[in-house]
Design a protein around this motif. Structure first.
Motif, PDB file in Angstrom:
ATOM      1  N   LEU A  23       0.824  -1.210   0.000  1.00  0.00           N
ATOM      2  CA  LEU A  23       0.000   0.000   0.000  1.00  0.00           C
ATOM      3  C   LEU A  23       0.860   1.263   0.000  1.00  0.00           C
ATOM      4  CD1 LEU A  23      -2.773  -1.038   2.578  1.00  0.00           C
ATOM      5  CD2 LEU A  23      -3.004  -0.881   0.098  1.00  0.00           C
ATOM      6  N   GLN A  24       2.073   1.160   0.568  1.00  0.00           N
ATOM      7  CA  GLN A  24       2.871   2.386   0.715  1.00  0.00           C
ATOM      8  C   GLN A  24       3.948   2.537  -0.333  1.00  0.00           C
ATOM      9  OE1 GLN A  24       4.215   2.265   4.773  1.00  0.00           O
ATOM     10  NE2 GLN A  24       2.253   3.017   5.547  1.00  0.00           N
ATOM     11  N   ASN A  25       4.548   1.455  -0.772  1.00  0.00           N
ATOM     12  CA  ASN A  25       5.657   1.586  -1.721  1.00  0.00           C
ATOM     13  C   ASN A  25       5.849   0.308  -2.527  1.00  0.00           C
ATOM     14  OD1 ASN A  25       7.855   2.294  -3.133  1.00  0.00           O
ATOM     15  ND2 ASN A  25       9.193   2.689  -1.381  1.00  0.00           N
ATOM     16  N   ARG A  26       4.893   0.052  -3.412  1.00  0.00           N
ATOM     17  CA  ARG A  26       4.978  -1.225  -4.134  1.00  0.00           C
ATOM     18  C   ARG A  26       6.098  -1.240  -5.168  1.00  0.00           C
ATOM     19  NH1 ARG A  26      -0.379   0.353  -5.349  1.00  0.00           N
ATOM     20  NH2 ARG A  26      -0.451   1.582  -7.247  1.00  0.00           N
ATOM     21  N   GLU A  27       6.557  -0.036  -5.576  1.00  0.00           N
ATOM     22  CA  GLU A  27       7.650  -0.006  -6.545  1.00  0.00           C
ATOM     23  C   GLU A  27       8.883  -0.713  -5.981  1.00  0.00           C
ATOM     24  OE1 GLU A  27       8.681   3.895  -7.973  1.00  0.00           O
ATOM     25  OE2 GLU A  27      10.434   3.123  -9.015  1.00  0.00           O
ATOM     26  N   ALA A 174     -14.339   9.324  -3.684  1.00  0.00           N
ATOM     27  CA  ALA A 174     -12.971   8.850  -3.967  1.00  0.00           C
ATOM     28  C   ALA A 174     -12.211   8.617  -2.653  1.00  0.00           C
ATOM     29  CB  ALA A 174     -12.240   9.852  -4.855  1.00  0.00           C
ATOM     30  N   ALA A 175     -12.441   9.522  -1.667  1.00  0.00           N
ATOM     31  CA  ALA A 175     -11.716   9.396  -0.394  1.00  0.00           C
ATOM     32  C   ALA A 175     -12.158   8.162   0.395  1.00  0.00           C
ATOM     33  CB  ALA A 175     -11.933  10.654   0.446  1.00  0.00           C
ATOM     34  N   SER A 176     -13.325   7.602   0.040  1.00  0.00           N
ATOM     35  CA  SER A 176     -13.815   6.446   0.798  1.00  0.00           C
ATOM     36  C   SER A 176     -13.212   5.125   0.291  1.00  0.00           C
ATOM     37  CB  SER A 176     -15.336   6.351   0.677  1.00  0.00           C
ATOM     38  OG  SER A 176     -15.693   5.811  -0.592  1.00  0.00           O
ATOM     39  N   LEU A 177     -12.545   5.174  -0.868  1.00  0.00           N
ATOM     40  CA  LEU A 177     -12.044   3.927  -1.451  1.00  0.00           C
ATOM     41  C   LEU A 177     -11.079   3.253  -0.496  1.00  0.00           C
ATOM     42  CD1 LEU A 177     -11.405   4.933  -5.159  1.00  0.00           C
ATOM     43  CD2 LEU A 177     -13.296   3.605  -4.205  1.00  0.00           C
ATOM     44  N   ASP A 178     -11.274   1.966  -0.304  1.00  0.00           N
ATOM     45  CA  ASP A 178     -10.448   1.257   0.655  1.00  0.00           C
ATOM     46  C   ASP A 178     -10.343  -0.208   0.252  1.00  0.00           C
ATOM     47  OD1 ASP A 178      -9.400   0.040   2.991  1.00  0.00           O
ATOM     48  OD2 ASP A 178     -10.052   1.802   4.116  1.00  0.00           O
ATOM     49  N   PRO A 179      -9.159  -0.604  -0.230  1.00  0.00           N
ATOM     50  CA  PRO A 179      -9.037  -1.988  -0.675  1.00  0.00           C
ATOM     51  C   PRO A 179      -8.978  -2.990   0.483  1.00  0.00           C
ATOM     52  CG  PRO A 179      -7.003  -0.752  -1.089  1.00  0.00           C
ATOM     53  CD  PRO A 179      -7.967   0.194  -0.450  1.00  0.00           C
ATOM     54  N   VAL A 180      -8.924  -2.510   1.740  1.00  0.00           N
ATOM     55  CA  VAL A 180      -8.760  -3.437   2.866  1.00  0.00           C
ATOM     56  C   VAL A 180     -10.045  -3.583   3.689  1.00  0.00           C
ATOM     57  CG1 VAL A 180      -7.427  -3.928   4.948  1.00  0.00           C
ATOM     58  CG2 VAL A 180      -6.296  -2.856   2.989  1.00  0.00           C
ATOM     59  N   LEU A 312       7.673   5.750 -17.764  1.00  0.00           N
ATOM     60  CA  LEU A 312       8.465   6.085 -16.571  1.00  0.00           C
ATOM     61  C   LEU A 312       7.623   6.484 -15.360  1.00  0.00           C
ATOM     62  CD1 LEU A 312      11.415   8.111 -18.152  1.00  0.00           C
ATOM     63  CD2 LEU A 312      11.529   5.855 -17.087  1.00  0.00           C
ATOM     64  N   ARG A 313       6.469   7.101 -15.601  1.00  0.00           N
ATOM     65  CA  ARG A 313       5.639   7.576 -14.477  1.00  0.00           C
ATOM     66  C   ARG A 313       4.186   7.200 -14.693  1.00  0.00           C
ATOM     67  NH1 ARG A 313      10.113   8.352 -13.281  1.00  0.00           N
ATOM     68  NH2 ARG A 313      11.164  10.250 -12.601  1.00  0.00           N
ATOM     69  N   PRO A 314       3.894   5.888 -14.809  1.00  0.00           N
ATOM     70  CA  PRO A 314       2.510   5.484 -15.101  1.00  0.00           C
ATOM     71  C   PRO A 314       1.550   5.855 -13.969  1.00  0.00           C
ATOM     72  CG  PRO A 314       3.847   3.575 -14.477  1.00  0.00           C
ATOM     73  CD  PRO A 314       4.800   4.741 -14.569  1.00  0.00           C
ATOM     74  N   SER A 315       0.411   6.420 -14.335  1.00  0.00           N
ATOM     75  CA  SER A 315      -0.629   6.668 -13.323  1.00  0.00           C
ATOM     76  C   SER A 315      -1.177   5.339 -12.832  1.00  0.00           C
ATOM     77  CB  SER A 315      -1.797   7.458 -13.924  1.00  0.00           C
ATOM     78  OG  SER A 315      -1.435   8.775 -14.155  1.00  0.00           O
ATOM     79  N   ALA A 316      -1.263   4.366 -13.745  1.00  0.00           N
ATOM     80  CA  ALA A 316      -1.760   3.027 -13.377  1.00  0.00           C
ATOM     81  C   ALA A 316      -0.579   2.070 -13.503  1.00  0.00           C
ATOM     82  CB  ALA A 316      -2.883   2.620 -14.314  1.00  0.00           C
ATOM     83  N   ASP A 317       0.167   1.887 -12.405  1.00  0.00           N
ATOM     84  CA  ASP A 317       1.414   1.110 -12.487  1.00  0.00           C
ATOM     85  C   ASP A 317       1.192  -0.373 -12.273  1.00  0.00           C
ATOM     86  OD1 ASP A 317       0.766   1.809  -9.762  1.00  0.00           O
ATOM     87  OD2 ASP A 317       2.656   0.865  -9.213  1.00  0.00           O
ATOM     88  N   THR A 318      -0.040  -0.782 -11.928  1.00  0.00           N
ATOM     89  CA  THR A 318      -0.327  -2.208 -11.771  1.00  0.00           C
ATOM     90  C   THR A 318      -1.808  -2.475 -12.023  1.00  0.00           C
ATOM     91  OG1 THR A 318      -0.158  -4.094 -10.282  1.00  0.00           O
ATOM     92  CG2 THR A 318      -0.741  -2.027  -9.262  1.00  0.00           C
ATOM     93  N   GLN A 319      -2.139  -3.686 -12.389  1.00  0.00           N
ATOM     94  CA  GLN A 319      -3.535  -4.138 -12.480  1.00  0.00           C
ATOM     95  C   GLN A 319      -3.583  -5.547 -11.922  1.00  0.00           C
ATOM     96  OE1 GLN A 319      -3.388  -3.318 -16.683  1.00  0.00           O
ATOM     97  NE2 GLN A 319      -2.390  -1.547 -15.766  1.00  0.00           N
ATOM     98  N   MET A 422       1.394   7.643  -4.140  1.00  0.00           N
ATOM     99  CA  MET A 422       0.504   6.519  -4.464  1.00  0.00           C
ATOM    100  C   MET A 422      -0.892   6.782  -3.939  1.00  0.00           C
ATOM    101  SD  MET A 422       2.535   2.975  -4.248  1.00  0.00           S
ATOM    102  CE  MET A 422       1.020   2.349  -3.656  1.00  0.00           C
ATOM    103  N   GLY A 423      -1.881   6.738  -4.865  1.00  0.00           N
ATOM    104  CA  GLY A 423      -3.271   6.927  -4.458  1.00  0.00           C
ATOM    105  C   GLY A 423      -3.938   5.570  -4.286  1.00  0.00           C
ATOM    106  N   LYS A 424      -5.228   5.606  -3.894  1.00  0.00           N
ATOM    107  CA  LYS A 424      -5.961   4.324  -3.810  1.00  0.00           C
ATOM    108  C   LYS A 424      -6.522   3.982  -5.174  1.00  0.00           C
ATOM    109  CE  LYS A 424      -7.158   5.150   0.904  1.00  0.00           C
ATOM    110  NZ  LYS A 424      -7.940   6.352   1.208  1.00  0.00           N
ATOM    111  N   GLY A 425      -6.677   5.011  -6.011  1.00  0.00           N
ATOM    112  CA  GLY A 425      -7.011   4.768  -7.404  1.00  0.00           C
ATOM    113  C   GLY A 425      -5.717   4.922  -8.187  1.00  0.00           C
ATOM    114  N   ALA A 426      -5.612   6.058  -8.895  1.00  0.00           N
ATOM    115  CA  ALA A 426      -4.416   6.308  -9.704  1.00  0.00           C
ATOM    116  C   ALA A 426      -3.310   6.912  -8.849  1.00  0.00           C
ATOM    117  CB  ALA A 426      -4.776   7.278 -10.811  1.00  0.00           C
ATOM    118  N   ASN A 427      -2.066   6.783  -9.337  1.00  0.00           N
ATOM    119  CA  ASN A 427      -0.966   7.497  -8.689  1.00  0.00           C
ATOM    120  C   ASN A 427      -1.129   8.986  -8.941  1.00  0.00           C
ATOM    121  OD1 ASN A 427       0.245   5.164  -7.841  1.00  0.00           O
ATOM    122  ND2 ASN A 427       1.520   4.980  -9.674  1.00  0.00           N
ATOM    123  N   ARG A 428      -0.784   9.771  -7.946  1.00  0.00           N
ATOM    124  CA  ARG A 428      -0.794  11.227  -8.125  1.00  0.00           C
ATOM    125  C   ARG A 428       0.633  11.718  -8.148  1.00  0.00           C
ATOM    126  NH1 ARG A 428      -5.659  14.009  -4.778  1.00  0.00           N
ATOM    127  NH2 ARG A 428      -7.321  12.622  -5.420  1.00  0.00           N
TER     128      ARG A 428
END
Ligand code: HEM
Length: 446
Positions: A23-27, A174-180, A312-319, A422-428
């Motif tokens: 959640l914090q640093n998947r890179e 958007a602020a309510s999104l929570d994958p956990v 180099l800076r994908p907003s969507a770095d994983t699926q 890292m956002g809960k949706g796209a990276n900012r």
């Protein structure tokens, strides 16, 4: 020989495994996994094992197996409570039934109208900047992406029609999104989400009714959705029109805002390449002209820079997908119930595919270098049947923003430490302070 499941990356904690790092640093997590084990390794999100894959061949399997042995919808469960069941969050049956409406929204003729809306909103933003000053490009791109979405999808009266509160309500969702956390827990953020959804529903339902009463007055997204038959011949019910609208806003605006901001940053950090882009703009875009499809198609250096930004800076770095039926990946047999993830952090930096991969070098996509030929090497817009429907919309928006900005302004990057947030949706992107000065002879268009 088919082996046991892939090795687990180091650093997992008891019970939660790699959840916090994910959640914090998947890179860092994905890069460490690749360094330790190569293109197939496992991470643990709590008890859930996840296979992380790298490289165009594995990515191809991921996208072509989606809707077969790999299920896409499970990965978006956390979105369902926020925006509803629609397209990529709905069942496969619903998705394929709704697909004709999605295709209609992004067909070529509509892209012409969208480009017009983009020109107007970008010029409004540039006019608001005055002669000189400082701006946070990250925030400006977010505001601009909202304005573009409003004008493109609702029409010229979008500000009055959506009303003051729309984007505040969207933010609450958007602020309510929570994958956990389970999405129905009685928490304040979930209550705010539900109140915001009610208000947005009321606003959009009224807009739908107005268009149903007087269809001849409108030529917008809602009218398109009201008049396009689905695969089974029916028309979308109002509640699904609301959900598709919200789904497109969700999929499209933060992603585009983040990547547009990074594009400007990377160009300002690489003045030699920016000069190539500016020469191309001077050659093909007359000052004061609105950019149309034919002008955009000549800005090849700019579009290569957009592709390099996606790399180099994908907003969507994983699926993510869920394994529905056991599947062989490389020499491993992955059991049902596992999850699989693609990884931009590793796939986009493979030296065998991208020469000098850490360097910003858009010319790698020029035909004579040909590094962009494999459609599965870069995962920033997805791939296969679910590849981003709004990709051309987003690329054109980024191209129009950068062209008009650099045509009318000189700019200097003031922020030094610009980071992916890292956002809960796209990276900012973190704050991007830019000092600008209107160029001599670049009048406000108004
Ligand atoms: C830079 C901007 C954008 C990025 C990085 C991006 C990224 C993506 C990615 C990675 C996917 C595939 C998701 C998956 O396979 O799980 C996707 C799908 C999608 N995107 Fe985008 N997107 C962007 C802009 C947009 C815009 C502007 C819109 C609409 C206005 C949009 C609408 C969609 C839709 C509807 C899908 C689902 C397609 C399907 O399931 O068939 N996107 N996007």
């Amino acid at each position: 020989m088919v082996a046991a499941v892939p090795p687990v990356v180091s650093g997992g904690l008891p019970v939660i495994g790699h959840l916090v790092e994910m959640l914090q640093n998947r890179e860092t997590l994905f890069k460490r996994g690749y360094a330790e084990h190569g293109d197939l390794f496992t991470i643990k999100l709590g008890p859930q094992p996840v296979l992380v894959i790298t490289g165009a061949d594995h990515n191809r399997q991921f996208y072509t197996e989606t809707d077969k042995s790999l299920n896409m919808q499970d990965g978006y469960t956390f979105l369902k409570e926020a925006i509803g069941e629609v397209l990529f969050t709905a069942s496969q049956e619903t998705y394929y039934n709704q697909r004709p409406a999605l295709q209609e929204v992004f067909k070529r003729e509509r892209m012409v109208d969208y480009a017009r809306a983009m020109n107007i909103e970008v010029q409004r933003w540039l006019d608001s900047l005055g002669q000189s000053g400082e701006v946070d490009i990250a925030q400006a791109m977010m505001d601009l992406a909202q304005a573009v979405a409003g004008r493109a999808f609702i029409g010229p009266d979008y500000e009055a029609e959506l009303g003051d509160g729309f984007w505040r309500q969207y933010e609450a969702i958007a602020a309510s999104l929570d994958p956990v956390l389970p999405p129905k827990l009685p928490l304040p953020k979930f209550r705010r989400r539900d109140q915001a959804k009610k208000k947005i529903n009321a606003t959009l339902s009224a807009l739908i009714q107005k268009r149903r009463d007087r269809p001849e007055r409108y030529n917008d997204l809602i009218t398109t959705l009201l008049t396009t038959p689905l695969k089974d011949g029916t028309i979308l019910p109002d509640k699904d029109i609301v959900t598709i609208f919200m789904g497109l806003i969700f999929a499209g605006h933060e992603t585009t805002a983040g990547q547009a901001a990074w594009l400007i940053v990377l160009l300002l950090q690489h003045p030699d390449y920016l000069r190539l882009v500016q020469e191309e703009i001077a050659q093909h875009v007359k000052p004061g002209a609105a950019l149309d499809g034919s002008m955009l198609s000549r800005l090849e250096h700019l579009y290569w820079a957009i592709d390099e930004t996606t790399r180099l800076r994908p907003s969507a770095d994983t699926q993510i997908r869920t394994v529905e039926e056991p599947i062989q990946v490389g020499s491993y047999q992955i059991p049902a119930g596992w999850r699989v993830m693609v990884s931009g952090a590793t796939s986009h930096h493979l030296p065998a595919i991208f020469s000098d991969p850490e360097r910003f070098n858009p010319l790698r996509f020029a035909p004579e270098q040909g590094e962009g030929k494999n459609p599965f090497a870069i995962i920033g817009f997805g791939g296969g049947i679910h590849k981003c429907s709004g990709m051309n919309f987003a690329k054109n928006e980024m191209a129009i923003i950068t062209t008009l900005f650099f045509q009318q302004f000189d700019a200097e990057l003031l922020s030094r430490d610009i980071r992916v947030v890292m956002g809960k949706g796209a990276n900012r992107v973190s704050e991007v302070r830019v000092r600008y000065q209107r160029k001599a002879g670049a009048p406000r268009v108004g």
